[in-house]
Motif scaffolding. Structure first.
Motif, PDB file in Angstrom:
ATOM      1  N   LEU A 137       0.871  -1.178   0.044  1.00 38.40           N
ATOM      2  CA  LEU A 137      -0.102   0.135   0.467  1.00 38.40           C
ATOM      3  C   LEU A 137       0.803   1.133   0.089  1.00 38.40           C
ATOM      4  CD1 LEU A 137      -2.720  -0.578   2.647  1.00 38.40           C
ATOM      5  CD2 LEU A 137      -2.996  -0.288   0.365  1.00 38.40           C
ATOM      6  N   ARG A 138       0.553   2.664  -0.117  1.00 37.87           N
ATOM      7  CA  ARG A 138       1.408   3.801  -0.715  1.00 37.87           C
ATOM      8  C   ARG A 138       0.288   4.359   0.284  1.00 37.87           C
ATOM      9  NH1 ARG A 138       2.503   7.778  -5.083  1.00 37.87           N
ATOM     10  NH2 ARG A 138       4.806   8.608  -4.692  1.00 37.87           N
ATOM     11  N   VAL A 190      10.154  -2.364  10.724  1.00 35.80           N
ATOM     12  CA  VAL A 190       9.775  -1.588   9.246  1.00 35.80           C
ATOM     13  C   VAL A 190      10.643  -1.279   8.163  1.00 35.80           C
ATOM     14  CG1 VAL A 190       7.445  -0.766   9.996  1.00 35.80           C
ATOM     15  CG2 VAL A 190       9.499   1.033   9.772  1.00 35.80           C
ATOM     16  N   LYS A 191      11.669  -1.552   8.628  1.00 32.17           N
ATOM     17  CA  LYS A 191      12.997  -1.742   8.217  1.00 32.17           C
ATOM     18  C   LYS A 191      13.108  -2.245   6.516  1.00 32.17           C
ATOM     19  CE  LYS A 191      16.026   1.377  11.633  1.00 32.17           C
ATOM     20  NZ  LYS A 191      17.383   0.607  12.382  1.00 32.17           N
ATOM     21  N   GLY A 192      13.376  -1.621   5.563  1.00 30.75           N
ATOM     22  CA  GLY A 192      13.337  -2.972   4.750  1.00 30.75           C
ATOM     23  C   GLY A 192      12.509  -3.121   4.260  1.00 30.75           C
ATOM     24  N   ARG A 193      11.602  -3.059   5.199  1.00 31.07           N
ATOM     25  CA  ARG A 193      10.002  -2.856   3.972  1.00 31.07           C
ATOM     26  C   ARG A 193       9.081  -1.077   3.474  1.00 31.07           C
ATOM     27  NH1 ARG A 193       5.749  -5.055   7.381  1.00 31.07           N
ATOM     28  NH2 ARG A 193       6.762  -4.372   9.250  1.00 31.07           N
ATOM     29  N   PHE A 194       9.086  -0.381   4.392  1.00 28.39           N
ATOM     30  CA  PHE A 194       8.806   0.672   4.134  1.00 28.39           C
ATOM     31  C   PHE A 194       9.327   2.097   4.066  1.00 28.39           C
ATOM     32  CE2 PHE A 194       5.281   0.358   7.783  1.00 28.39           C
ATOM     33  CZ  PHE A 194       4.647  -0.992   7.465  1.00 28.39           C
ATOM     34  N   ASN A 201       4.356  19.945  -0.255  1.00 30.77           N
ATOM     35  CA  ASN A 201       3.940  19.730   1.081  1.00 30.77           C
ATOM     36  C   ASN A 201       3.194  18.719   1.490  1.00 30.77           C
ATOM     37  OD1 ASN A 201       4.718  21.823   1.927  1.00 30.77           O
ATOM     38  ND2 ASN A 201       3.531  23.622   1.559  1.00 30.77           N
ATOM     39  N   THR A 202       3.597  17.349   0.751  1.00 30.58           N
ATOM     40  CA  THR A 202       3.545  15.860   0.534  1.00 30.58           C
ATOM     41  C   THR A 202       4.246  14.844   1.191  1.00 30.58           C
ATOM     42  OG1 THR A 202       2.145  16.344  -1.124  1.00 30.58           O
ATOM     43  CG2 THR A 202       1.706  14.470  -0.767  1.00 30.58           C
ATOM     44  N   VAL A 203       3.824  13.965   2.369  1.00 30.40           N
ATOM     45  CA  VAL A 203       4.751  13.172   2.145  1.00 30.40           C
ATOM     46  C   VAL A 203       4.480  11.445   1.944  1.00 30.40           C
ATOM     47  CG1 VAL A 203       3.515  13.157   4.701  1.00 30.40           C
ATOM     48  CG2 VAL A 203       6.217  12.494   4.288  1.00 30.40           C
ATOM     49  N   TYR A 204       4.762  10.782   1.901  1.00 30.58           N
ATOM     50  CA  TYR A 204       4.506   9.088   1.255  1.00 30.58           C
ATOM     51  C   TYR A 204       5.314   7.982   2.140  1.00 30.58           C
ATOM     52  CZ  TYR A 204       4.121  12.069  -2.922  1.00 30.58           C
ATOM     53  OH  TYR A 204       2.925  13.289  -3.796  1.00 30.58           O
ATOM     54  N   LEU A 205       4.197   7.713   2.778  1.00 29.53           N
ATOM     55  CA  LEU A 205       4.595   6.101   2.827  1.00 29.53           C
ATOM     56  C   LEU A 205       4.599   4.876   1.765  1.00 29.53           C
ATOM     57  CD1 LEU A 205       6.243   5.138   5.579  1.00 29.53           C
ATOM     58  CD2 LEU A 205       4.240   4.436   6.065  1.00 29.53           C
ATOM     59  N   GLN A 206       5.548   4.047   1.432  1.00 25.93           N
ATOM     60  CA  GLN A 206       5.485   3.408   0.501  1.00 25.93           C
ATOM     61  C   GLN A 206       5.680   1.879   1.205  1.00 25.93           C
ATOM     62  OE1 GLN A 206       4.240   2.493  -2.685  1.00 25.93           O
ATOM     63  NE2 GLN A 206       4.402   0.680  -2.438  1.00 25.93           N
TER      64      GLN A 206
END
Length: 121
Positions: free
Chosen positions: A18-19, A63-67, A76-81
């Motif tokens: 998910l993103r 979450v290291k290595g996955r996110f 002014n946008t931040v994302y989380l893959q």
């Protein structure tokens, strides 16, 4: 006033992706660090990831290595893959921004309303 609006949550099977997106709007002079936190039922809100204005990142160990966190300063946008999702990632995810708004001397924390992420096994 400043608002943070998240989007991109949903239901996904274990192993899926998910993103999440979070857009800050309002009378913003400067957006410094932005990040993501999460809260599962019965648990306290916990840190997930953060990205500074210069692009340096920090992650919670699980979450290291996955996110991957990223940002678009012009928007002014931040994302989380989020990849390789696990059932234990299920939580409400909240966006956080350390923002200086017009008329203010200092940065302060702003929070989004949260978006639900559910990972089925």
């Amino acid at each position: 006033q400043v608002q943070l609006v998240e989007s991109g949550g949903g239901l996904v099977q274990a192993g899926g992706s998910l993103r999440l997106s979070c857009a800050a709007s309002g009378r913003i002079l400067r957006t410094n660090a932005m990040g993501w936190y999460r809260q599962a039922p019965g648990n306290e809100r916990e840190f997930v990831a953060q990205i500074s204005s210069d692009g340096s990142t920090n992650y919670e160990d699980s979450v290291k290595g996955r996110f991957t966190i990223s940002r678009d300063n012009a928007k002014n946008t931040v994302y989380l893959q989020m990849n390789s999702l696990k059932p234990e990632d299920t939580a409400v995810y909240y966006c956080n921004g350390k923002i200086k708004r017009a008329g203010s001397f200092y940065d302060r924390d702003y929070w989004g309303q949260g978006t639900q992420v559910t990972v089925s096994s």
